[in-house]
Write a protein that holds these residues in place. Structure first.
Motif, PDB file in Angstrom:
ATOM      1  N   ARG A  35      27.226 -21.893 -40.022  1.00 46.78           N
ATOM      2  CA  ARG A  35      27.872 -22.060 -38.719  1.00 46.78           C
ATOM      3  C   ARG A  35      28.110 -23.539 -38.387  1.00 46.78           C
ATOM      4  NH1 ARG A  35      30.636 -19.835 -36.267  1.00 46.78           N
ATOM      5  NH2 ARG A  35      29.844 -20.012 -34.155  1.00 46.78           N
ATOM      6  N   ARG A  36      27.471 -24.441 -39.144  1.00 45.22           N
ATOM      7  CA  ARG A  36      27.537 -25.835 -38.725  1.00 45.22           C
ATOM      8  C   ARG A  36      28.206 -26.802 -39.699  1.00 45.22           C
ATOM      9  NH1 ARG A  36      24.149 -23.182 -36.259  1.00 45.22           N
ATOM     10  NH2 ARG A  36      23.867 -23.433 -34.038  1.00 45.22           N
ATOM     11  N   HIS A  51      24.990 -14.422 -46.888  1.00 45.89           N
ATOM     12  CA  HIS A  51      24.179 -14.200 -45.691  1.00 45.89           C
ATOM     13  C   HIS A  51      24.123 -12.704 -45.362  1.00 45.89           C
ATOM     14  CE1 HIS A  51      22.387 -15.269 -41.799  1.00 45.89           C
ATOM     15  NE2 HIS A  51      23.159 -14.322 -41.277  1.00 45.89           N
ATOM     16  N   PHE A  56      21.328  -7.569 -45.209  1.00 43.03           N
ATOM     17  CA  PHE A  56      21.149  -6.118 -45.423  1.00 43.03           C
ATOM     18  C   PHE A  56      19.853  -5.858 -46.198  1.00 43.03           C
ATOM     19  CE2 PHE A  56      25.925  -5.786 -44.916  1.00 43.03           C
ATOM     20  CZ  PHE A  56      25.861  -5.051 -43.745  1.00 43.03           C
ATOM     21  N   HIS A 147      23.191 -11.844 -31.696  1.00 43.53           N
ATOM     22  CA  HIS A 147      22.587 -12.076 -33.018  1.00 43.53           C
ATOM     23  C   HIS A 147      21.931 -13.458 -33.067  1.00 43.53           C
ATOM     24  CE1 HIS A 147      22.019 -11.784 -37.302  1.00 43.53           C
ATOM     25  NE2 HIS A 147      22.924 -12.703 -37.602  1.00 43.53           N
ATOM     26  N   TYR A 152      17.131 -16.870 -32.916  1.00 46.39           N
ATOM     27  CA  TYR A 152      16.395 -18.089 -32.539  1.00 46.39           C
ATOM     28  C   TYR A 152      15.105 -17.761 -31.788  1.00 46.39           C
ATOM     29  CZ  TYR A 152      20.344 -20.498 -34.500  1.00 46.39           C
ATOM     30  OH  TYR A 152      21.292 -20.931 -35.393  1.00 46.39           O
TER      31      TYR A 152
HETATM   32  C1  HEM Z   1      16.882 -10.924 -40.383  1.00 44.82           C
HETATM   33  C2  HEM Z   1      18.140 -11.058 -40.725  1.00 44.82           C
HETATM   34  C3  HEM Z   1      19.073 -12.141 -40.246  1.00 44.82           C
HETATM   35  C4  HEM Z   1      18.797 -13.393 -39.738  1.00 44.82           C
HETATM   36  C5  HEM Z   1      17.434 -14.040 -39.513  1.00 44.82           C
HETATM   37  C6  HEM Z   1      20.081 -14.012 -39.431  1.00 44.82           C
HETATM   38  C7  HEM Z   1      20.222 -15.284 -38.897  1.00 44.82           C
HETATM   39  C8  HEM Z   1      21.437 -15.844 -38.510  1.00 44.82           C
HETATM   40  C9  HEM Z   1      21.605 -17.136 -37.885  1.00 44.82           C
HETATM   41  C10 HEM Z   1      20.465 -18.115 -37.546  1.00 44.82           C
HETATM   42  C11 HEM Z   1      22.930 -17.328 -37.660  1.00 44.82           C
HETATM   43  C12 HEM Z   1      23.600 -18.572 -37.011  1.00 44.82           C
HETATM   44  C13 HEM Z   1      23.778 -18.311 -35.526  1.00 44.82           C
HETATM   45  C14 HEM Z   1      24.442 -19.482 -34.822  1.00 44.82           C
HETATM   46  O1  HEM Z   1      23.829 -20.551 -34.723  1.00 44.82           O
HETATM   47  O2  HEM Z   1      25.581 -19.305 -34.340  1.00 44.82           O
HETATM   48  C15 HEM Z   1      23.628 -16.150 -38.142  1.00 44.82           C
HETATM   49  C16 HEM Z   1      24.989 -15.957 -38.073  1.00 44.82           C
HETATM   50  C17 HEM Z   1      25.648 -14.847 -38.542  1.00 44.82           C
HETATM   51  N1  HEM Z   1      25.073 -13.743 -39.158  1.00 44.82           N
HETATM   52 FE1  HEM Z   1      23.085 -13.441 -39.465  1.00 44.82          FE
HETATM   53  N2  HEM Z   1      21.087 -13.140 -39.751  1.00 44.82           N
HETATM   54  C18 HEM Z   1      20.521 -11.989 -40.256  1.00 44.82           C
HETATM   55  C19 HEM Z   1      21.177 -10.852 -40.718  1.00 44.82           C
HETATM   56  C20 HEM Z   1      22.549 -10.684 -40.708  1.00 44.82           C
HETATM   57  C21 HEM Z   1      23.255  -9.492 -41.171  1.00 44.82           C
HETATM   58  C22 HEM Z   1      22.601  -8.218 -41.742  1.00 44.82           C
HETATM   59  C23 HEM Z   1      24.583  -9.726 -40.996  1.00 44.82           C
HETATM   60  C24 HEM Z   1      25.791  -8.853 -41.299  1.00 44.82           C
HETATM   61  C25 HEM Z   1      25.806  -7.843 -42.067  1.00 44.82           C
HETATM   62  C26 HEM Z   1      24.727 -11.047 -40.419  1.00 44.82           C
HETATM   63  C27 HEM Z   1      25.927 -11.630 -40.092  1.00 44.82           C
HETATM   64  C28 HEM Z   1      26.066 -12.839 -39.473  1.00 44.82           C
HETATM   65  C29 HEM Z   1      27.357 -13.380 -39.062  1.00 44.82           C
HETATM   66  C30 HEM Z   1      28.734 -12.695 -39.245  1.00 44.82           C
HETATM   67  C31 HEM Z   1      27.087 -14.635 -38.465  1.00 44.82           C
HETATM   68  C32 HEM Z   1      28.101 -15.604 -37.840  1.00 44.82           C
HETATM   69  C33 HEM Z   1      28.260 -15.216 -36.382  1.00 44.82           C
HETATM   70  C34 HEM Z   1      29.275 -16.073 -35.669  1.00 44.82           C
HETATM   71  O3  HEM Z   1      30.406 -16.115 -36.126  1.00 44.82           O
HETATM   72  O4  HEM Z   1      28.895 -16.708 -34.672  1.00 44.82           O
HETATM   73  N3  HEM Z   1      23.464 -11.603 -40.261  1.00 44.82           N
HETATM   74  N4  HEM Z   1      22.691 -15.261 -38.645  1.00 44.82           N
END
Ligand code: HEM
Ligand code: HEM
Length: 202
Positions: A35-36, A51, A56, A147, A152
């Motif tokens: 994201r950064r 990611h 999953f 999410h 966080y």
């Molecule tokens: C325990 C599991 C997970 C953790 C700890 C995690 C953690 C994170 C973190 C820290 C971010 C950055 C948020 C930000 O600062 O904007 C992020 C973004 C994202 N994650 Fe995860 N995630 C997990 C599981 C998943 C899963 C299963 C998916 C999809 C199948 C997913 C899809 C995304 C997407 C699409 C973004 C970008 C969102 C945006 O565009 O702002 N994540 N995730």
């Protein structure tokens, strides 16, 4: 010793705990970075797919961990822990169990609500279907916020939880961390328990 006993954690709890901990910490790093940092679109796409695939996997491990957590008993507390410490650690474990499920589900919702409709390729092996959610920019923004916020909050609780484990190991020099590392640690440690006290206390 595969299962938890009065004296300590079994190998299955320990394996599930550290597998999930490693996945969650890895996901925090990839989530934060993707994201950064400014990278070319192909690498960006690949980071997102990694990611999602790891996410999953974390969801699958979290479901197993939660199911195991419900069927297993708690070992008796390490001796010398006050009532406040016991309550705080139980509360932290419950919060981590809940967030370990909610964070990846909310991530899945982001991918599903996006109007871009990009498929989630699970390690390039299969396509994971989207959740049946309405697609719109507002819905995607809502789930992205949920999410990130939940992730966080979980990171904060994990930091306190890990700091508490290190404090017990380095300052109090008790078996709290060691018995989450080796299933044989703690069998003779802990307080005597009254009848029924070591039953499941979830
Ligand atoms: C325990 C599991 C997970 C953790 C700890 C995690 C953690 C994170 C973190 C820290 C971010 C950055 C948020 C930000 O600062 O904007 C992020 C973004 C994202 N994650 Fe995860 N995630 C997990 C599981 C998943 C899963 C299963 C998916 C999809 C199948 C997913 C899809 C995304 C997407 C699409 C973004 C970008 C969102 C945006 O565009 O702002 N994540 N995730
Ligand atoms: C590097 C980070 C971590 C360290 C050092 C750590 C350490 C520990 C230790 C020492 C215990 C045993 C506490 C006791 O005896 O009461 C424990 C239990 C627990 N931890 Fe962690 N932990 C970490 C990350 C996580 C993460 C990311 C989760 C998220 C799901 C988590 C969830 C739990 C739960 C639910 C328990 C209760 C026992 C069980 O797994 O059934 N921990 N942790």
């Amino acid at each position: 010793m595969l299962r938890n006993s009065e004296g300590g954690f079994g190998a299955i709890t320990i394996a599930l705990h550290w597998t999930l901990a490693a996945l969650i910490l890895g996901l925090m790093v990839t989530g934060l970075l993707m994201r950064r940092i400014e990278v070319e679109p192909v690498l960006q796409f690949s980071l997102y797919q990694w990611h999602k695939s790891l996410g999953f996997t974390a969801l699958g491990v979290a479901i197993l961990h939660t199911a195991w957590w419900f069927v297993e008993r708690d070992p008796r507390p390490v001796s010398g822990l006050g009532q406040l410490e016991r309550s705080a650690s139980r509360l932290a474990h419950r919060a981590l169990i809940t967030l370990g499920l909610l964070v990846p589900l909310a991530g899945w919702a982001v991918a599903s609500a996006s109007t871009l409709d990009i498929p989630s390729f699970y390690f390039n092996l299969v396509i994971v279907p989207h959740l049946p959610l309405p697609k719109s920019e507002a819905a995607e923004a809502f789930w992205a916020f949920a999410h990130a916020a939940l992730a966080y909050v979980m990171l904060g609780i994990v930091a306190v939880h890990a700091a508490a484990a290190l404090y017990h190991h380095l300052v109090r020099r008790d078996a709290v961390l060691l018995r989450m590392l080796r299933s044989t640690v703690g069998a003779s440690d802990g307080e005597p328990v009254e009848e029924g006290e070591n039953a499941v206390r979830r």
